[in-house]
Design a protein around this motif. Sequence first.
Motif, PDB file in Angstrom:
ATOM      1  N   UNK A 195      19.912  15.859   4.953  1.00  0.00           N
ATOM      2  CA  UNK A 195      21.208  15.721   5.926  1.00  0.00           C
ATOM      3  C   UNK A 195      21.099  15.964   7.121  1.00  0.00           C
ATOM      4  N   UNK A 196      20.527  17.264   7.632  1.00  0.00           N
ATOM      5  CA  UNK A 196      19.492  17.518   8.939  1.00  0.00           C
ATOM      6  C   UNK A 196      19.075  16.523  10.188  1.00  0.00           C
ATOM      7  N   UNK A 197      18.297  15.827   9.228  1.00  0.00           N
ATOM      8  CA  UNK A 197      17.266  14.739   9.854  1.00  0.00           C
ATOM      9  C   UNK A 197      17.625  13.858   9.851  1.00  0.00           C
ATOM     10  N   UNK A 198      19.477  13.559   9.185  1.00  0.00           N
ATOM     11  CA  UNK A 198      20.513  12.354  10.034  1.00  0.00           C
ATOM     12  C   UNK A 198      20.672  12.693  10.525  1.00  0.00           C
ATOM     13  N   UNK A 199      21.307  13.563  10.757  1.00  0.00           N
ATOM     14  CA  UNK A 199      21.986  14.221  11.619  1.00  0.00           C
ATOM     15  C   UNK A 199      21.325  14.221  13.066  1.00  0.00           C
ATOM     16  N   UNK A 200      20.323  14.231  12.836  1.00  0.00           N
ATOM     17  CA  UNK A 200      19.575  14.893  13.953  1.00  0.00           C
ATOM     18  C   UNK A 200      19.224  12.489  14.346  1.00  0.00           C
ATOM     19  N   UNK A 201      19.437  12.222  13.612  1.00  0.00           N
ATOM     20  CA  UNK A 201      19.790  10.940  13.600  1.00  0.00           C
ATOM     21  C   UNK A 201      20.806  10.152  14.375  1.00  0.00           C
ATOM     22  N   UNK A 202      21.401  10.764  14.234  1.00  0.00           N
ATOM     23  CA  UNK A 202      22.692  10.244  14.394  1.00  0.00           C
ATOM     24  C   UNK A 202      22.669  10.569  16.204  1.00  0.00           C
ATOM     25  N   UNK A 203      22.952  11.964  16.456  1.00  0.00           N
ATOM     26  CA  UNK A 203      22.343  12.505  17.968  1.00  0.00           C
ATOM     27  C   UNK A 203      21.686  11.640  18.748  1.00  0.00           C
ATOM     28  N   UNK A 218      22.904  -0.706  19.971  1.00  0.00           N
ATOM     29  CA  UNK A 218      23.257   0.514  19.297  1.00  0.00           C
ATOM     30  C   UNK A 218      23.844   0.750  18.809  1.00  0.00           C
ATOM     31  N   UNK A 219      25.431   0.598  19.441  1.00  0.00           N
ATOM     32  CA  UNK A 219      26.207   0.267  18.448  1.00  0.00           C
ATOM     33  C   UNK A 219      26.711   0.397  16.931  1.00  0.00           C
ATOM     34  N   UNK A 220      25.612  -0.760  16.755  1.00  0.00           N
ATOM     35  CA  UNK A 220      25.070  -1.209  15.455  1.00  0.00           C
ATOM     36  C   UNK A 220      24.124  -0.001  14.963  1.00  0.00           C
ATOM     37  N   UNK A 221      23.055   0.984  15.446  1.00  0.00           N
ATOM     38  CA  UNK A 221      21.934   1.135  14.853  1.00  0.00           C
ATOM     39  C   UNK A 221      22.990   2.773  14.157  1.00  0.00           C
ATOM     40  N   UNK A 222      24.032   3.143  15.340  1.00  0.00           N
ATOM     41  CA  UNK A 222      24.367   4.335  15.275  1.00  0.00           C
ATOM     42  C   UNK A 222      25.551   4.080  14.193  1.00  0.00           C
ATOM     43  N   UNK A 223      26.047   3.341  13.250  1.00  0.00           N
ATOM     44  CA  UNK A 223      27.013   2.772  12.749  1.00  0.00           C
ATOM     45  C   UNK A 223      25.685   2.953  11.630  1.00  0.00           C
ATOM     46  N   UNK A 224      24.491   2.560  11.382  1.00  0.00           N
ATOM     47  CA  UNK A 224      24.259   2.670  10.209  1.00  0.00           C
ATOM     48  C   UNK A 224      23.676   4.272   9.563  1.00  0.00           C
ATOM     49  N   UNK A 225      23.182   5.025  10.516  1.00  0.00           N
ATOM     50  CA  UNK A 225      22.702   6.078  11.031  1.00  0.00           C
ATOM     51  C   UNK A 225      24.244   6.800  10.199  1.00  0.00           C
ATOM     52  N   UNK A 226      25.505   6.645  10.189  1.00  0.00           N
ATOM     53  CA  UNK A 226      26.373   7.518  10.207  1.00  0.00           C
ATOM     54  C   UNK A 226      27.175   7.396   8.767  1.00  0.00           C
ATOM     55  N   UNK A 227      26.603   6.170   8.423  1.00  0.00           N
ATOM     56  CA  UNK A 227      27.305   5.344   6.914  1.00  0.00           C
ATOM     57  C   UNK A 227      25.977   6.127   6.016  1.00  0.00           C
ATOM     58  N   UNK A 228      25.104   6.246   6.651  1.00  0.00           N
ATOM     59  CA  UNK A 228      23.438   6.284   5.438  1.00  0.00           C
ATOM     60  C   UNK A 228      23.866   8.274   5.663  1.00  0.00           C
TER      61      UNK A 228
END
Length: 148
Positions: free
Chosen positions: A82-90, A30-40
């Motif tokens: 960007x909005x969709x990616x921000x939702x993904x990060x959340x 989960x930490x890795x996936x969050x990091x990837x989403x934040x990078x994107x």
Amino acid sequence: MSRSRAARLAPVVEMAERDEREAARLLGRCQGLLSQAEVKLGELERYRADYQQQWIDEGRRGVSGQWLMNYQRFLSQLESAIGQQAQSVKWHRDNLDKARAAWQQRHARLEGLRKLVQRYLDEARAVEDKREQKLLDELVQRLPGRNP
């Protein structure tokens, strides 16, 4: 008696250790996936900033109506991404929080079991020490010259 209670708990402790390790692996994923989403998300935001800078640079030279419409359309799509990616990060952050809570729960359970096993072993050791001391006291009483 206490030693056998500790031995009976060994399979339970092993199962709790496996559960805790699995929860830790999930937490790491989960930490890795969050990091990837934040990078994107960061990449998209940097791209938007670059694109907006391009608008400023082009605007100084003068732009056509067609260029302006294309710019606005693309910027709208970029904002949506960007909005969709921000939702993904959340979403990934929420999953990370859930995974962390699950790991903490399993870790606490494991530590509690380990403390219980240690208490049983300590009790067994105390009983054994008491028994040995009693035997030693009896032997000392039987030594020649010790009888009153």
